[in-house]
Enzyme design. Sequence first.
Site, PDB file in Angstrom:
ATOM      1  N   LYS A   1       0.840  -1.204   0.000  1.00 26.36           N
ATOM      2  CA  LYS A   1       0.000   0.000   0.000  1.00 26.36           C
ATOM      3  C   LYS A   1       0.869   1.246   0.000  1.00 26.36           C
ATOM      4  O   LYS A   1       2.056   1.218   0.354  1.00 26.36           O
ATOM      5  CB  LYS A   1      -0.950   0.022   1.211  1.00 26.36           C
ATOM      6  CG  LYS A   1      -0.267   0.069   2.582  1.00 26.36           C
ATOM      7  CD  LYS A   1       0.170   1.460   3.028  1.00 26.36           C
ATOM      8  CE  LYS A   1       0.918   1.431   4.349  1.00 26.36           C
ATOM      9  NZ  LYS A   1       1.599   2.726   4.664  1.00 26.36           N
TER      10      LYS A   1
ATOM     11  N   ASP B   1      -2.165  -1.759  10.912  1.00 25.39           N
ATOM     12  CA  ASP B   1      -2.453  -1.739   9.473  1.00 25.39           C
ATOM     13  C   ASP B   1      -3.120  -3.017   8.984  1.00 25.39           C
ATOM     14  O   ASP B   1      -3.567  -3.081   7.824  1.00 25.39           O
ATOM     15  CB  ASP B   1      -1.163  -1.527   8.673  1.00 25.39           C
ATOM     16  CG  ASP B   1      -0.696  -0.080   8.685  1.00 25.39           C
ATOM     17  OD1 ASP B   1      -1.503   0.810   9.010  1.00 25.39           O
ATOM     18  OD2 ASP B   1       0.484   0.160   8.356  1.00 25.39           O
TER      19      ASP B   1
END
Length: 323
Positions: free
Chosen positions: A9, A150
């Site tokens: 990401k 995350d």
Amino acid sequence: MVEYKAYGKVNLGLDIIGRRDDGYHMVKMIMQSVDIYDTLSFEKIEEVSGDSKNQCDAAGKPEIKIIATNDPDLSLGEDNLIYKACRILMDKYCIKDGVLIKLTKNIPIAAGMAGGSSDCAAALKGMNKLFDLHLTEEELREIGVTLGADVPYCIAGGTMISEGIGEVLTELPDIPDLTFLIAKPVFGISTKEAYGDFDAIPEEDIVHPDIDGMAEAIRNSDICGIVDRLGNVLEDASIPKHQEIEEIKNIMKENGALNALMSGSGPTVFGIFTDETVDEGTGNGETLSGKEKAWRTVQILQEKEYISDLFTVGAVKKSDIDK
């Protein structure tokens, strides 16, 4: 056997808005999956021949065996998030069989791209499918946040607003088609180091990115509105120690990137490129694709000794994420 892709990401926006009593920072971010991924395959470890017991480790628990197919130096013991994800599900749901996991690593380590968290998320999903646990995405997220802030986002993927310590997610539409050039310097920056340096910055010196404005731009497919609002408060913590980050950003912008930003706690930098019509006075405009501009920039960055990895990729849509 089941197989999952664990996508990396980037943070299109990263703001820190406070700190909890337990030390966790409160964040407001926009996360975007990109087409760099590790691959994890999962197989049950069969019973030992001639023994009615399943394969167990030294502690008598079902074995978790992880093999890195392309990185033999990677630490894959009990401190690894893949191991922890498997063990927590084995203990919680009384899984008696062992598991063999083969990991092909492509996401750079200590890069601010959530490689470890994404592998952890893939392990939760892989175990869920391999052992028919029938856990929902929401249930997997609740387990995931106990392993890393995350991890809930990495389970969901796509384009998301991430709040709280990272576990409160709001889905956004897919961003328009854009080309991302991602550059990873040779050095790493630990998350603990970056957040610690941020805490030392006076509040009046912090420029907070417009996360709400970017979210609205994404909803409107407004490319200019997105790139103009790229922002990461951790840059002010990391760039003073690592001027290479600023140099990479400048090289990208000087060579056609609409904007560039450090991702997460760094040191990885990404630039966003899009198609452009170039008219050199002939009256016949030539369309230069975002990929072409990114590749030209790659050739410049390849000459920098402080860069270890370069990727030219697209964004990943929510529908492309393995469930």
